[in-house]
Each structure stands twice: as C-alpha cells, then as structure tokens.
Design a protein around this motif. Structure first.
Motif, PDB file in Angstrom:
ATOM      1  N   PRO A 177      -1.603  -4.896  23.346  1.00  0.00           N
ATOM      2  CA  PRO A 177      -1.753  -3.960  22.218  1.00  0.00           C
ATOM      3  C   PRO A 177      -1.739  -2.513  22.684  1.00  0.00           C
ATOM      4  CG  PRO A 177      -3.423  -5.699  22.177  1.00  0.00           C
ATOM      5  CD  PRO A 177      -2.762  -5.765  23.514  1.00  0.00           C
ATOM      6  N   GLU A 178      -1.204  -1.647  21.861  1.00  0.00           N
ATOM      7  CA  GLU A 178      -1.195  -0.218  22.136  1.00  0.00           C
ATOM      8  C   GLU A 178      -2.560   0.375  21.770  1.00  0.00           C
ATOM      9  OE1 GLU A 178       0.924   1.750  23.459  1.00  0.00           O
ATOM     10  OE2 GLU A 178       2.905   0.803  23.387  1.00  0.00           O
ATOM     11  N   VAL A 179      -2.985   1.386  22.521  1.00  0.00           N
ATOM     12  CA  VAL A 179      -4.194   2.130  22.194  1.00  0.00           C
ATOM     13  C   VAL A 179      -3.795   3.346  21.382  1.00  0.00           C
ATOM     14  CG1 VAL A 179      -6.063   3.531  23.141  1.00  0.00           C
ATOM     15  CG2 VAL A 179      -5.506   1.336  24.182  1.00  0.00           C
ATOM     16  N   THR A 180      -4.373   3.512  20.203  1.00  0.00           N
ATOM     17  CA  THR A 180      -4.002   4.609  19.309  1.00  0.00           C
ATOM     18  C   THR A 180      -4.929   5.808  19.441  1.00  0.00           C
ATOM     19  OG1 THR A 180      -5.396   3.805  17.488  1.00  0.00           O
ATOM     20  CG2 THR A 180      -3.161   2.903  17.647  1.00  0.00           C
ATOM     21  N   GLY A 181      -6.108   5.586  20.002  1.00  0.00           N
ATOM     22  CA  GLY A 181      -7.103   6.655  20.063  1.00  0.00           C
ATOM     23  C   GLY A 181      -7.954   6.727  18.819  1.00  0.00           C
ATOM     24  N   LYS A 182      -7.642   5.914  17.819  1.00  0.00           N
ATOM     25  CA  LYS A 182      -8.413   5.888  16.572  1.00  0.00           C
ATOM     26  C   LYS A 182      -9.316   4.659  16.481  1.00  0.00           C
ATOM     27  CE  LYS A 182      -4.752   8.366  14.086  1.00  0.00           C
ATOM     28  NZ  LYS A 182      -3.820   8.332  12.925  1.00  0.00           N
ATOM     29  N   GLU A 183      -9.450   3.939  17.594  1.00  0.00           N
ATOM     30  CA  GLU A 183     -10.284   2.744  17.595  1.00  0.00           C
ATOM     31  C   GLU A 183     -11.745   3.098  17.279  1.00  0.00           C
ATOM     32  OE1 GLU A 183      -6.607   1.869  19.704  1.00  0.00           O
ATOM     33  OE2 GLU A 183      -8.069   3.496  19.861  1.00  0.00           O
ATOM     34  N   VAL A 184     -12.360   2.310  16.425  1.00  0.00           N
ATOM     35  CA  VAL A 184     -13.761   2.531  16.052  1.00  0.00           C
ATOM     36  C   VAL A 184     -14.612   1.442  16.701  1.00  0.00           C
ATOM     37  CG1 VAL A 184     -15.419   2.673  14.162  1.00  0.00           C
ATOM     38  CG2 VAL A 184     -13.088   3.560  13.853  1.00  0.00           C
ATOM     39  N   PRO A 185     -15.545   1.803  17.574  1.00  0.00           N
ATOM     40  CA  PRO A 185     -16.384   0.798  18.236  1.00  0.00           C
ATOM     41  C   PRO A 185     -17.210   0.009  17.222  1.00  0.00           C
ATOM     42  CG  PRO A 185     -16.565   2.920  19.350  1.00  0.00           C
ATOM     43  CD  PRO A 185     -15.835   3.167  18.067  1.00  0.00           C
ATOM     44  N   PHE A 186     -17.420  -1.241  17.540  1.00  0.00           N
ATOM     45  CA  PHE A 186     -18.233  -2.107  16.687  1.00  0.00           C
ATOM     46  C   PHE A 186     -19.685  -1.645  16.714  1.00  0.00           C
ATOM     47  CE2 PHE A 186     -20.929  -5.981  16.383  1.00  0.00           C
ATOM     48  CZ  PHE A 186     -20.640  -6.329  15.076  1.00  0.00           C
ATOM     49  N   SER A 187     -20.292  -1.493  15.548  1.00  0.00           N
ATOM     50  CA  SER A 187     -21.678  -1.036  15.449  1.00  0.00           C
ATOM     51  C   SER A 187     -22.442  -1.915  14.483  1.00  0.00           C
ATOM     52  CB  SER A 187     -21.754   0.423  14.980  1.00  0.00           C
ATOM     53  OG  SER A 187     -21.207   1.302  15.945  1.00  0.00           O
ATOM     54  N   SER A 188     -23.735  -1.984  14.688  1.00  0.00           N
ATOM     55  CA  SER A 188     -24.595  -2.744  13.785  1.00  0.00           C
ATOM     56  C   SER A 188     -24.847  -1.940  12.516  1.00  0.00           C
ATOM     57  CB  SER A 188     -25.925  -3.053  14.469  1.00  0.00           C
ATOM     58  OG  SER A 188     -26.818  -3.686  13.574  1.00  0.00           O
ATOM     59  N   SER A 189     -24.859  -2.628  11.389  1.00  0.00           N
ATOM     60  CA  SER A 189     -25.080  -1.964  10.104  1.00  0.00           C
ATOM     61  C   SER A 189     -26.491  -2.169   9.580  1.00  0.00           C
ATOM     62  CB  SER A 189     -24.065  -2.478   9.073  1.00  0.00           C
ATOM     63  OG  SER A 189     -24.174  -3.893   8.929  1.00  0.00           O
ATOM     64  N   VAL A 190     -27.408  -2.626  10.441  1.00  0.00           N
ATOM     65  CA  VAL A 190     -28.786  -2.851   9.988  1.00  0.00           C
ATOM     66  C   VAL A 190     -29.466  -1.525   9.709  1.00  0.00           C
ATOM     67  CG1 VAL A 190     -28.966  -5.013  11.276  1.00  0.00           C
ATOM     68  CG2 VAL A 190     -29.715  -2.886  12.344  1.00  0.00           C
ATOM     69  N   SER A 191     -30.557  -1.573   8.976  1.00  0.00           N
ATOM     70  CA  SER A 191     -31.287  -0.362   8.602  1.00  0.00           C
ATOM     71  C   SER A 191     -31.947   0.275   9.816  1.00  0.00           C
ATOM     72  CB  SER A 191     -32.353  -0.708   7.559  1.00  0.00           C
ATOM     73  OG  SER A 191     -33.365  -1.519   8.150  1.00  0.00           O
ATOM     74  N   HIS A 192     -32.333   1.541   9.678  1.00  0.00           N
ATOM     75  CA  HIS A 192     -33.016   2.242  10.760  1.00  0.00           C
ATOM     76  C   HIS A 192     -34.363   1.599  11.066  1.00  0.00           C
ATOM     77  CE1 HIS A 192     -30.047   5.360  11.122  1.00  0.00           C
ATOM     78  NE2 HIS A 192     -30.167   5.721   9.846  1.00  0.00           N
ATOM     79  N   LEU A 193     -35.051   1.124  10.025  1.00  0.00           N
ATOM     80  CA  LEU A 193     -36.349   0.478  10.246  1.00  0.00           C
ATOM     81  C   LEU A 193     -36.202  -0.778  11.087  1.00  0.00           C
ATOM     82  CD1 LEU A 193     -38.118   0.843   6.775  1.00  0.00           C
ATOM     83  CD2 LEU A 193     -38.739   1.963   8.922  1.00  0.00           C
ATOM     84  N   LEU A 194     -35.154  -1.544  10.806  1.00  0.00           N
ATOM     85  CA  LEU A 194     -34.930  -2.767  11.570  1.00  0.00           C
ATOM     86  C   LEU A 194     -34.525  -2.450  13.005  1.00  0.00           C
ATOM     87  CD1 LEU A 194     -35.111  -5.775  11.296  1.00  0.00           C
ATOM     88  CD2 LEU A 194     -32.736  -5.843  10.567  1.00  0.00           C
ATOM     89  N   LYS A 195     -33.785  -1.367  13.204  1.00  0.00           N
ATOM     90  CA  LYS A 195     -33.450  -0.961  14.565  1.00  0.00           C
ATOM     91  C   LYS A 195     -34.698  -0.542  15.333  1.00  0.00           C
ATOM     92  CE  LYS A 195     -28.612   0.400  13.941  1.00  0.00           C
ATOM     93  NZ  LYS A 195     -27.618   1.511  14.012  1.00  0.00           N
ATOM     94  N   ILE A 196     -35.604   0.147  14.644  1.00  0.00           N
ATOM     95  CA  ILE A 196     -36.872   0.532  15.290  1.00  0.00           C
ATOM     96  C   ILE A 196     -37.647  -0.723  15.689  1.00  0.00           C
ATOM     97  CG2 ILE A 196     -39.123   1.603  14.895  1.00  0.00           C
ATOM     98  CD1 ILE A 196     -37.657   3.657  13.116  1.00  0.00           C
ATOM     99  N   TYR A 197     -37.681  -1.691  14.798  1.00  0.00           N
ATOM    100  CA  TYR A 197     -38.355  -2.948  15.108  1.00  0.00           C
ATOM    101  C   TYR A 197     -37.725  -3.609  16.336  1.00  0.00           C
ATOM    102  CZ  TYR A 197     -39.878  -7.798  14.702  1.00  0.00           C
ATOM    103  OH  TYR A 197     -40.384  -9.056  14.977  1.00  0.00           O
ATOM    104  N   ALA A 198     -36.386  -3.629  16.391  1.00  0.00           N
ATOM    105  CA  ALA A 198     -35.692  -4.238  17.527  1.00  0.00           C
ATOM    106  C   ALA A 198     -36.027  -3.508  18.824  1.00  0.00           C
ATOM    107  CB  ALA A 198     -34.182  -4.228  17.282  1.00  0.00           C
ATOM    108  N   VAL A 199     -36.092  -2.180  18.765  1.00  0.00           N
ATOM    109  CA  VAL A 199     -36.416  -1.397  19.963  1.00  0.00           C
ATOM    110  C   VAL A 199     -37.835  -1.689  20.430  1.00  0.00           C
ATOM    111  CG1 VAL A 199     -36.807   0.944  20.832  1.00  0.00           C
ATOM    112  CG2 VAL A 199     -34.764   0.438  19.503  1.00  0.00           C
ATOM    113  N   VAL A 200     -38.780  -1.774  19.507  1.00  0.00           N
ATOM    114  CA  VAL A 200     -40.173  -2.074  19.865  1.00  0.00           C
ATOM    115  C   VAL A 200     -40.279  -3.439  20.533  1.00  0.00           C
ATOM    116  CG1 VAL A 200     -42.468  -2.564  18.934  1.00  0.00           C
ATOM    117  CG2 VAL A 200     -41.176  -0.579  18.100  1.00  0.00           C
ATOM    118  N   GLN A 201     -39.645  -4.436  19.941  1.00  0.00           N
ATOM    119  CA  GLN A 201     -39.696  -5.775  20.521  1.00  0.00           C
ATOM    120  C   GLN A 201     -38.978  -5.814  21.874  1.00  0.00           C
ATOM    121  OE1 GLN A 201     -41.674  -8.001  19.204  1.00  0.00           O
ATOM    122  NE2 GLN A 201     -42.055  -6.478  17.592  1.00  0.00           N
TER     123      GLN A 201
END
Length: 461
Positions: free
Chosen positions: A342-366
């Motif tokens: 595949p060709e690289v276009t430079g417009k690739e968007v990295p995969f990211s989690s769509s969970v809420s900020h509160l849930l991310k905070i919980y994940a970081v704490v754990q």
C-alpha cells in the motif's frame, strides 16, 4: 543476573548506562551472579525520561508526543514481556551458558578492557543480524481474512527473513506513535529466536561479560525512540540516533528494510541497509491491528501463521508458511507481490480509543496500581512462593487484558472488569496481594469496590 547487586550501582552509573557510557572497569564481573539487573534499575529513568519528553514536546509542539491509549498499550507490552523472568532465567542466557560450558574454544579474561570492547561489538553485530533476519522485507505486515492475503515483496534482494521470527518482533512495530513509550513495546516471543545470533560469542566470551552488554544494548535503544531530538551532527555517521531509528519504524516506501542497527549505525552503512531520514515518516504496520488488547498485540501474527498453516495444502507448503516470508503463498515469490504494497498518503489517522475521559482516568488509575504490584513483585520475588508469584502474574495479565478491553470498548469489558475486581478482592483477602498502605486497607477495599461500580455503570450506560 542479580537484582541484589543494584546497591553497588551509583546514580551516575544508572544515568550513563542508559546511553552505553559505562567503563569496562566499573562493569566487569567474574561470575554471572555478580552482574546487576541493569534493566530493572533503569525503570525509574524510563518514567523520568518519558515525563521529560512529554514536557519538551508540549513546549516545542504544543501537544503531547503520542496518545494515552497507545502509550498504555506499549507499556503493557513491556510488562508482559518481562513476566517470564519471574520464574526462570531467560533463554538467551540459558543457551549461552550451555554453549560456554560445553563448547567454548578459548576463555578470554573477564576483566580485560579488550574483552569488554570485543563483546560490545559482538553483541551489537549479532543484534543487527537478528533484527534484519526478523523482518527484512516484512515491516509491512499482511492483512488477512478468510479469502484474501495481502503480501509484499523486496525486489532485487537476497531474502534473509523468516515468518516465524517476524511473529516475535512485529509487536514492537505495531505502535502508530513514535515516542519513548514505544521503546517499551516489546514482544514476549522475541527472545526465543534472538539467542541464536548471540550464541557464537559463547565460544570465547564469558557469560558475565555477555550479560552486561546484552542489557546495555537494550537500554541504549530506549532513548532513540523519540521525535523531540532531530539531528546529532557528526554522531549520525557512527551511532544509531532517533533520526535513523525513526526511518526504521516508518512504513513509507523509502523506510522499508532500513536501519536495523542497535547501537552502531556503521553496520547498516557497511551492509547496504542505511537510509537517511528525509520526508515525514508515517509509523506502524501497513495494515494496523486497531486494538489495545495485549494478547492481540503480542500474538496476532502467530494466530495468522497458525491459520495459514492449516489452510495451506501440502507438507512443503505448510513448511514454507513458517520459514518463508509472511507474504509468501503457493505460486507466489518468496515474499509475495510488490504491487500489493500500500502507498502511504500522509493522511493516515492512527487508531484511537473513543471511550470517555472519565473511563480513561479509571484505566490510568488501575494501570498505575498494576505497575505498583508489578514492581513490588519483582522486588520481593525471592521471598514469594511460586504459588503467590503465579497468582500475581495472572492478576497482572488479567488487569492488562481488562484495560485493553475497556479501551477497545469490547462488549464483554464490563463483565471482565467485574471478574477482575472480584479476583483482586479474593487475592487480597487470602494474602497474595496487599494494599500499598496497610493501615488504610479497609478504605482501600471500599474504594476499589466503588471504582468498580462506577466503571460498571459507565460501561452499561
């Protein structure tokens, strides 16, 4: 290697060992048991340098050097890769000692600077060829389904790459960010193939000297995983630098099969695999795995090999699935077809989690609590029973998996997190886990239950 030898290592030495700036007279040991566990001692510096990178990136670019979910996944892989060492010596050392004790030709003096420098070159040379063998022409991992396999090719080059070895290295390349946390994204499988490239050193170099350089070679490669350092001038001609290693992690066409060096970039210059950084590098695998779940990060390519092995007819074809390139298929060249890259276009968007900020905070704490248990387990492993060690390792793996499920928003994330919290309370009650502050044990237990109820409601709603 002896974790208890760490009191003999000064703060100055711990900083210098991160950059391979140690002297022979301060890192030469007669027997293997005297060699400190330098990698374990480097843990505080991993964290400190990642925080420093965060600050510098924010000042220079106005943004963090990567994404939180990707960084957690990278550190998870690093934790995962270190867990087997709680139970036994690594296969790299075990096989080395066996060759040394049974087949050595000469016994070079362990306290000679010449032995030290020769080992430095030997380990780095072995790493170059292991690294090259592990994924020459296969930085681009194929995306597969039940009816199609996308492959790749390296036109006009002798192939020195083996599919099963790529399965043990692709974990490190699966990050779509490039920062210091990426350096920690290590494979639990890789050491089961890398030992072959170091074993010839056992014919003449004592294990204690080898064990020192094996660690320093690994530690050196931590700081080169960053975008905040640009060009280092004349040093770019000799050593591996962030600029050179960014190319290695790229999936741009000009980056493929380049810059395999560990410490010295001269190996790439000598053997024709060097490429300087020019256009912007796009990181990661050509077909991203799009998950933060640690088992998939570690083993998805092994699952691919297994699936392809059974789906491919013929004994010799099955053998080829394992030992030829990952793009190979019946009727195709060893590494598949170049037009499928595949060709690289430079417009690739990295995969990211769509969970809420509160849930991310919980994940970081754990995650932070898990890291505390992880560090405590390594510090106390000599005093812990095998049963306690096993239960703690299982709990750590369960925590990493549950966090991955939360970030991926898997349908079973709430059920798995519920189970994990119940397992924690059970292990805590029977004494295999303990709170960080014993006097606050009751409050700790109540807080844990409250955290679980909150995350359960977030996920269900």
């Amino acid at each position: 290697m002896n974790p208890e030898a760490q009191q003999d290592v000064s703060v100055s030495q711990r900083i210098r060992m991160m950059f391979y700036m140690m002297k022979p007279n301060e890192t030469s040991f007669q027997i293997l048991e005297e060699v400190p566990d330098y990698v374990k001692q480097a843990t505080p510096f991993f964290i400190s340098l990642m925080l420093l990178e965060l600050v510098i990136s924010w000042i220079l670019k106005g943004k963090p050097p990567g994404r939180l979910d990707d960084a957690l996944t990278s550190i998870s892989a690093g934790v995962f890769s270190r867990l087997p060492s709680l139970f036994s010596r690594s296969i790299e050392l075990t096989t080395y000692i066996y060759v040394w004790e049974n087949y050595r030709l000469i016994n070079l003096p362990w306290d000679s600077p010449w032995t030290w420098y020769l080992t430095f070159l030997g380990v780095d040379f072995g790493y170059y060829w292991f690294h090259r063998m592990a994924h020459e022409c296969c930085l681009l991992i194929e995306f597969y389904s039940t009816d199609k396999v996308l492959s790749l090719n390296c036109p006009g080059r002798e192939i020195k790459e083996v599919n099963i070895m790529w399965a043990g290295h692709q974990t490190h390349h699966s990050s779509e960010d490039y920062n210091l946390s990426t350096a920690l994204r290590q494979s639990v499988l890789q050491i089961y193939t890398s030992w072959m490239f170091y074993s010839p050193l056992a014919l003449f170099i004592p294990p204690s000297v080898y064990a020192v350089h094996l660690q320093f070679n690994l530690l050196y490669q931590f700081w080169i995983h960053t975008e905040v350092i640009n060009n280092l001038g004349p040093l770019e001609l000799i050593i591996n630098t962030p600029s050179h290693h960014r190319v290695h992690h790229g999936r741009n066409r000009y980056c493929i099969d380049k810059n395999y060096a560990g410490v010295l970039i001269i190996w790439d210059r000598i053997f024709g695999t060097f490429e300087a950084e020019n256009e912007k590098v796009v990181y990661g695998l050509t077909h991203p795995i799009n998950t933060f779940e640690p088992f998939q990060v570690q083993f998805h390519h092994l699952v691919y090999i297994w699936t392809t092995f059974w789906a491919t007819p013929g004994f010799f074809n099955k053998f080829s699935v394992i030992f030829k390139g990952p793009g190979w298929g019946p009727g195709k060249p060893r590494l598949g077809l170049s037009e499928e890259i595949p060709e690289v276009t430079g417009k690739e968007v990295p995969f990211s989690s769509s969970v809420s900020h509160l849930l991310k905070i919980y994940a970081v704490v754990q995650f932070a609590l898990m890291l505390a248990f992880y560090e405590e387990t390594f510090a106390d492993k000599a005093a812990l029973s095998q049963a306690t060690l096993l239960l703690r390792v299982c709990f750590i793996i369960l925590t990493l998996t549950s966090i991955g499920f939360l970030l991926d928003q898997r349908p079973k994330a709430a059920v798995l997190e519920t189970f994990r919290c119940l397992v924690f309370l059970m292990l805590y009650r029977i004494g295999h886990l303990k709170p960080l502050i014993p006097s606050l044990s009751f409050a700790f237990e109540v807080t844990w239950v409250a955290q679980w109820l909150n995350v359960y409601l977030w996920l269900r709603l």
